[in-house]
Design a protein around this motif. Structure first.
Motif, PDB file in Angstrom:
ATOM      1  N   LYS A 232      88.839 -24.294 -18.959  1.00 41.55           N
ATOM      2  CA  LYS A 232      88.115 -23.387 -17.995  1.00 41.55           C
ATOM      3  C   LYS A 232      88.786 -22.445 -17.165  1.00 41.55           C
ATOM      4  O   LYS A 232      88.462 -21.388 -16.829  1.00 41.55           O
ATOM      5  CB  LYS A 232      87.110 -24.393 -17.197  1.00 41.55           C
ATOM      6  CG  LYS A 232      85.944 -25.138 -17.859  1.00 41.55           C
ATOM      7  CD  LYS A 232      85.192 -25.748 -16.845  1.00 41.55           C
ATOM      8  CE  LYS A 232      83.822 -26.577 -17.664  1.00 41.55           C
ATOM      9  NZ  LYS A 232      82.911 -27.014 -16.664  1.00 41.55           N
ATOM     10  N   ILE A 233      90.010 -23.031 -16.760  1.00 39.81           N
ATOM     11  CA  ILE A 233      91.160 -22.068 -15.864  1.00 39.81           C
ATOM     12  C   ILE A 233      91.628 -21.123 -16.787  1.00 39.81           C
ATOM     13  O   ILE A 233      91.666 -19.985 -16.502  1.00 39.81           O
ATOM     14  CB  ILE A 233      92.231 -23.092 -15.681  1.00 39.81           C
ATOM     15  CG1 ILE A 233      91.648 -24.040 -14.501  1.00 39.81           C
ATOM     16  CG2 ILE A 233      93.257 -22.318 -14.986  1.00 39.81           C
ATOM     17  CD1 ILE A 233      92.640 -24.961 -13.777  1.00 39.81           C
ATOM     18  N   ALA A 234      91.899 -21.534 -18.251  1.00 41.15           N
ATOM     19  CA  ALA A 234      92.333 -20.530 -19.206  1.00 41.15           C
ATOM     20  C   ALA A 234      91.305 -19.321 -19.310  1.00 41.15           C
ATOM     21  O   ALA A 234      91.671 -18.344 -19.423  1.00 41.15           O
ATOM     22  CB  ALA A 234      92.932 -21.010 -20.375  1.00 41.15           C
ATOM     23  N   GLY A 235      90.088 -19.616 -19.481  1.00 44.26           N
ATOM     24  CA  GLY A 235      89.061 -18.863 -19.634  1.00 44.26           C
ATOM     25  C   GLY A 235      88.866 -17.944 -18.572  1.00 44.26           C
ATOM     26  O   GLY A 235      88.815 -16.746 -18.660  1.00 44.26           O
ATOM     27  N   ALA A 236      88.967 -18.554 -17.301  1.00 47.32           N
ATOM     28  CA  ALA A 236      88.815 -17.573 -16.032  1.00 47.32           C
ATOM     29  C   ALA A 236      90.185 -16.828 -15.834  1.00 47.32           C
ATOM     30  O   ALA A 236      89.961 -15.524 -15.254  1.00 47.32           O
ATOM     31  CB  ALA A 236      88.826 -18.548 -14.838  1.00 47.32           C
ATOM     32  N   PHE A 237      91.390 -17.019 -16.396  1.00 46.63           N
ATOM     33  CA  PHE A 237      92.291 -16.219 -16.167  1.00 46.63           C
ATOM     34  C   PHE A 237      92.561 -15.353 -17.495  1.00 46.63           C
ATOM     35  O   PHE A 237      93.752 -14.599 -17.380  1.00 46.63           O
ATOM     36  CB  PHE A 237      93.505 -17.061 -15.813  1.00 46.63           C
ATOM     37  CG  PHE A 237      93.818 -17.532 -14.222  1.00 46.63           C
ATOM     38  CD1 PHE A 237      94.356 -16.819 -13.376  1.00 46.63           C
ATOM     39  CD2 PHE A 237      92.966 -18.542 -13.781  1.00 46.63           C
ATOM     40  CE1 PHE A 237      94.668 -17.245 -12.309  1.00 46.63           C
ATOM     41  CE2 PHE A 237      92.893 -18.789 -12.587  1.00 46.63           C
ATOM     42  CZ  PHE A 237      93.764 -18.034 -11.644  1.00 46.63           C
ATOM     43  N   ASP A 238      91.765 -15.509 -18.479  1.00 49.05           N
ATOM     44  CA  ASP A 238      91.918 -14.444 -19.655  1.00 49.05           C
ATOM     45  C   ASP A 238      91.336 -13.269 -19.599  1.00 49.05           C
ATOM     46  O   ASP A 238      90.501 -12.903 -20.553  1.00 49.05           O
ATOM     47  CB  ASP A 238      91.837 -15.333 -20.972  1.00 49.05           C
ATOM     48  CG  ASP A 238      92.278 -14.719 -22.282  1.00 49.05           C
ATOM     49  OD1 ASP A 238      93.110 -13.933 -21.948  1.00 49.05           O
ATOM     50  OD2 ASP A 238      91.401 -14.870 -23.224  1.00 49.05           O
TER      51      ASP A 238
END
Length: 327
Positions: A232-238
């Motif tokens: 979820k963090i990777a998705g928000a920062f991608d």
């Protein structure tokens, strides 16, 4: 065996609460019920305990605290609270007994621990069990709940103003110039109000400044699922308009986020700012990164808890009192 209050209640065919109110001279009790209770007292030879500290009625205070794995990180945070309670109670001639409990413990198992420790008053840290607390109160064992806002309308409580703390923490990020601020939380056992209040405080600050809160920036995850949080963090920062700051529910969650961001190639605070309420980590240890935290004065909370319990024991006030400490 000496008769207990519950024996009086059964003989008079009333609840423990009603029997207690009759003996304390409080509450709106009908003359007939009052007479039945007093008659049962005489027939059974029941002697009401003197709860006054000065009269030496209370000698042991029990502190309920969880030893479940998911609460292991909290010891550094609650240690000053327990230390202050122990010190203040000792000055009053009262022993402090730590009663470790687990979420799987039944109400009866906890009551047995309290009885074996000969505890006459209870402080519960974080742990919440309305049925247990009601039984203790009806058995003339006063309870004060600490850092759990779920029972403010039914039991004496000392809480943190989680709403205001989250509002001011988010406002701090906004005033630093951040406009895309993510929010990360996970469910904490027995503390649903904690999640509600801190998220509402965050949302209030964001709405006041007209800032958007896209779904991918509101991150909720299971504490035991690191892959979910990472995904979820990777998705928000991608994204080109990725968050420049993150408000985390507490320091322990912020620590997880910190290391995930590092794995993703981001540097804190150069690339991303982190803030969390609680001050639950021991930042004096070199292996903890220095995360911006909102300190809760647990020593001061210990003083308040002691004063509230002392008032309960000596005066047995009828109205429920709740005190909130600002972060």
């Amino acid at each position: 065996m000496k008769p207990k209050l519950k024996d009086v209640a059964e003989a008079a065919d009333v609840s423990l609460t009603t029997a207690s109110l009759v003996l304390s001279g409080k509450g709106r009790i009908s003359p007939e019920v009052r007479q039945n209770v007093l008659k049962a007292v005489d027939e059974l030879g029941y002697v009401r305990k003197n709860r006054s500290i000065d009269a030496g009625g209370t000698k042991n205070l029990g502190i309920l605290h969880s030893i479940d794995y998911e609460w292991g990180f909290i010891w550094v945070f609650i240690r000053p609270l327990i230390e202050e309670i122990e010190k203040s109670m000792r000055a009053l001639g009262i022993n402090t007994v730590l009663l470790p409990i687990k979420k799987a413990d039944t109400k009866q198992e906890i009551i047995e621990k309290i009885q074996k420790a000969d505890v006459q008053a209870v402080v519960s840290i974080h742990y919440g069990n309305a049925d247990l607390f009601t039984t203790l109160e009806e058995s003339e064992i006063p309870v004060v709940i600490v850092m759990n806002g779920n029972f403010q309308d039914t039991f004496y409580s000392v809480c943190v103003d989680d709403y205001q703390g989250a509002y001011e923490g988010t406002l701090h990020l906004i005033k630093l110039g951040h406009r895309n601020i993510a929010y990360v939380e996970a469910e904490r056992p027995d503390l649903p109000m904690l999640l509600n209040d801190r998220f509402i405080g965050y949302r209030k600050a964001m709405e006041e400044y007209g800032l958007s809160m896209p779904d991918e920036s509101i991150i909720r995850f299971e504490l035991s699922d690191k892959e979910e949080l990472t995904r979820k963090i990777a998705g928000a920062f991608d994204k080109p308009d990725r968050p420049t700051a993150i408000f985390c529910l507490d320091d322990e969650i912020a620590l997880r986020v910190y290391f995930i961001l590092e794995e993703l190639g981001f540097t804190i605070p150069q690339d991303v700012s982190l803030i969390a309420p609680g001050d639950v980590l021991d930042y004096e240890q070199h292996y903890y990164p220095q995360i911006t935290t909102m300190k809760i004065n647990t020593t001061y909370k210990g003083e308040i808890v002691t004063l509230m319990m002392q008032n309960r024991i000596n005066h047995n006030p009828e109205d429920i009192h709740v005190l909130k400490v600002k972060q």
